[in-house]
Design a protein around this motif. Structure first.
Motif, PDB file in Angstrom:
ATOM      1  N   GLY A  55      -4.838   7.830 -11.931  1.00 44.58           N
ATOM      2  CA  GLY A  55      -5.732   7.123 -11.033  1.00 44.58           C
ATOM      3  C   GLY A  55      -6.449   5.905 -11.550  1.00 44.58           C
ATOM      4  O   GLY A  55      -6.830   5.027 -10.771  1.00 44.58           O
ATOM      5  N   LEU A  79      -6.385  11.624 -10.287  1.00 46.80           N
ATOM      6  CA  LEU A  79      -6.115  10.655  -9.228  1.00 46.80           C
ATOM      7  C   LEU A  79      -7.383   9.936  -8.793  1.00 46.80           C
ATOM      8  O   LEU A  79      -7.548   9.602  -7.626  1.00 46.80           O
ATOM      9  N   ARG A 106       0.815  -1.215   0.000  1.00 48.53           N
ATOM     10  CA  ARG A 106       0.000   0.000   0.000  1.00 48.53           C
ATOM     11  C   ARG A 106       0.852   1.270   0.000  1.00 48.53           C
ATOM     12  O   ARG A 106       0.715   2.129  -0.882  1.00 48.53           O
ATOM     13  N   THR A 107       1.733   1.408   0.986  1.00 51.31           N
ATOM     14  CA  THR A 107       2.589   2.596   1.051  1.00 51.31           C
ATOM     15  C   THR A 107       3.532   2.650  -0.122  1.00 51.31           C
ATOM     16  O   THR A 107       3.768   3.714  -0.711  1.00 51.31           O
ATOM     17  N   THR A 115       4.250   5.775  -6.961  1.00 50.44           N
ATOM     18  CA  THR A 115       3.420   6.388  -7.995  1.00 50.44           C
ATOM     19  C   THR A 115       3.620   7.900  -8.014  1.00 50.44           C
ATOM     20  O   THR A 115       3.785   8.511  -9.084  1.00 50.44           O
ATOM     21  N   ALA A 116       3.614   8.514  -6.843  1.00 50.87           N
ATOM     22  CA  ALA A 116       3.851   9.949  -6.769  1.00 50.87           C
ATOM     23  C   ALA A 116       5.274  10.294  -7.207  1.00 50.87           C
ATOM     24  O   ALA A 116       5.503  11.321  -7.865  1.00 50.87           O
ATOM     25  N   PRO A 123      -5.486  10.019  -0.303  1.00 46.13           N
ATOM     26  CA  PRO A 123      -4.091   9.993   0.156  1.00 46.13           C
ATOM     27  C   PRO A 123      -3.075  10.135  -0.973  1.00 46.13           C
ATOM     28  O   PRO A 123      -1.999  10.706  -0.777  1.00 46.13           O
ATOM     29  N   LEU A 124      -3.406   9.630  -2.163  1.00 43.17           N
ATOM     30  CA  LEU A 124      -2.492   9.768  -3.293  1.00 43.17           C
ATOM     31  C   LEU A 124      -2.323  11.233  -3.680  1.00 43.17           C
ATOM     32  O   LEU A 124      -1.261  11.639  -4.160  1.00 43.17           O
ATOM     33  N   GLU A 177       0.271  12.785  -1.349  1.00 47.37           N
ATOM     34  CA  GLU A 177       1.612  12.330  -1.733  1.00 47.37           C
ATOM     35  C   GLU A 177       2.086  13.039  -2.996  1.00 47.37           C
ATOM     36  O   GLU A 177       3.268  13.371  -3.139  1.00 47.37           O
ATOM     37  N   HIS A 178       1.160  13.305  -3.928  1.00 49.31           N
ATOM     38  CA  HIS A 178       1.547  13.993  -5.152  1.00 49.31           C
ATOM     39  C   HIS A 178       1.946  15.449  -4.885  1.00 49.31           C
ATOM     40  O   HIS A 178       2.876  15.961  -5.517  1.00 49.31           O
ATOM     41  N   THR A 188       3.088   1.505  -3.174  1.00 48.54           N
ATOM     42  CA  THR A 188       2.380   1.919  -4.386  1.00 48.54           C
ATOM     43  C   THR A 188       2.082   3.416  -4.364  1.00 48.54           C
ATOM     44  O   THR A 188       2.269   4.115  -5.366  1.00 48.54           O
ATOM     45  N   ARG A 189       1.629   3.910  -3.222  1.00 49.37           N
ATOM     46  CA  ARG A 189       1.303   5.335  -3.131  1.00 49.37           C
ATOM     47  C   ARG A 189       2.552   6.198  -3.354  1.00 49.37           C
ATOM     48  O   ARG A 189       2.536   7.154  -4.146  1.00 49.37           O
TER      49      ARG A 189
END
Length: 339
Positions: A226, A203, A102-103, A109-110, A135-136, A139-140, A105-106
């Motif tokens: 997204g 996203l 999970r973390t 990706t960002a 949340p994404l 991070e972005h 990937t987030r």
């Protein structure tokens, strides 16, 4: 020794700036033949759920990652997408680590969006537009402001509560990172985000387009992020894919599982050649990147295992406390600018 790295520890373990450098280098390695990124085979299971085993190898780092992604749109008891990473020594096959995805990937990706933004957006980009506020999105913001002098964020979500939570989470993140707070402006519709943005990040897990190419203004850079890895899901309409100069993470994977690519091909607005400009090739100077201030560029991000490998390498280095770390970035590469 096999490290089992829990998700709640990974965000503190992995430095975002180091990760951006590592993701940039991973894409360069792919372009220069120092990494392998095969096209994954999608395995359908019960109902509409799919299992997607994603594999990548870095010859320079001597690492292989196997990421097992499940996409279960009917799951009402938890997240629709879940993943687990297994990190291997590519020479001996020894298992080095197991990570919750999970973390990873987030953050990766960002980081990939930041690499694309650094390579393709105008250097004077100051307004970051977000379509989606989960949340994404937080991070972005953290990643993109590492590479561009962002001073305003404009955000849209279908849920006003989600936007409010985004603003709270962003303030918490800015405080934790020790960076100045950005101006955040909620927008009542996606079009108003697109029309003011210098850099746009989409996203949402949308199946139908939420952004139209008719809204693009000259000089815009888009990170299309997204939509899940399904050929019938997309956030950008066919006109948008046709208007922009498109860059991709992997041509082979795009032409298998990107709805933005496959549906615009089906509509006849693009050709397969429009999806052959890989980000790594642009970084390496093998294909042109941005060629003019008014050009519209778009990074179509479906996510590749090589980005997960970059995350895993940074995490392993930080976890083991190596005094002579693996060479995660190439000497002579331009460093990511920070504010």
């Amino acid at each position: 020794m096999t490290f089992v790295l829990r998700d709640d520890a990974l965000a503190e373990l992995v430095d975002l700036g180091d990760l951006i450098d590592a993701v940039r280098t991973a894409h360069l390695d792919l372009a220069l033949g120092q990494a392998d990124q095969p096209v994954p085979a999608i395995s359908p299971t019960a109902g509409a759920t799919i299992v997607l085993p994603m594999v990548a190898t870095s010859h320079r780092l001597g690492l292989t990652v196997v990421k097992v992604l499940t996409d279960a749109p009917g799951n009402t008891d938890g997240p629709t997408q879940q993943s687990t990473l297994i990190v291997l020594d590519s020479r001996t096959g020894t298992r080095l680590a197991v990570l919750n995805g999970r973390t990873c990937t987030r953050m990766r990706t960002a980081a990939a969006s930041a690499v694309a933004t650094d390579a393709l957006s105008r250097s004077d980009s100051r307004v970051l537009g977000l379509v989606g506020a989960g949340p994404l999105a937080v991070e972005h913001v953290a990643a993109v402001r590492r590479v561009r002098p962002i001073d305003e964020v404009v955000v849209w979500s279908r849920s006003a509560a989600r936007v409010a939570e985004f603003r709270r989470a962003l303030r918490h993140r800015e405080h934790a990172d020790g960076v100045p707070a950005l101006d955040v402006t909620p927008a009542p519709e996606p079009r108003l985000v697109v029309e003011v943005a210098d850099v746009l990040c989409t996203l949402t897990p949308s199946r139908v387009p939420v952004v139209e190419g008719a809204w693009f203004r000259p000089g815009l850079h888009v990170n299309a992020v997204g939509a899940p890895p399904r050929p019938d899901h997309r956030e950008i309409d066919s006109a948008g894919m046709a208007r922009a100069t498109v860059f991709v993470d992997s041509t082979g994977i795009q032409l298998q599982k990107s709805g933005e690519a496959l549906l615009s091909l089906q509509d006849g607005t693009t050709t397969e050649d429009d999806f052959r400009r890989e980000l790594g090739a642009a970084l390496a100077g093998l294909v042109p990147g941005r060629t003019g201030a008014e050009q519209i560029t778009l990074f179509n991000s479906v996510g590749i295992a090589l980005q997960d490998l970059a995350f895993a390498a940074v995490a392993l280095q930080a976890r083991s406390g190596e005094t002579q770390p693996r060479d995660l970035s190439r000497p002579g590469l331009r460093s990511v600018s920070t504010r």
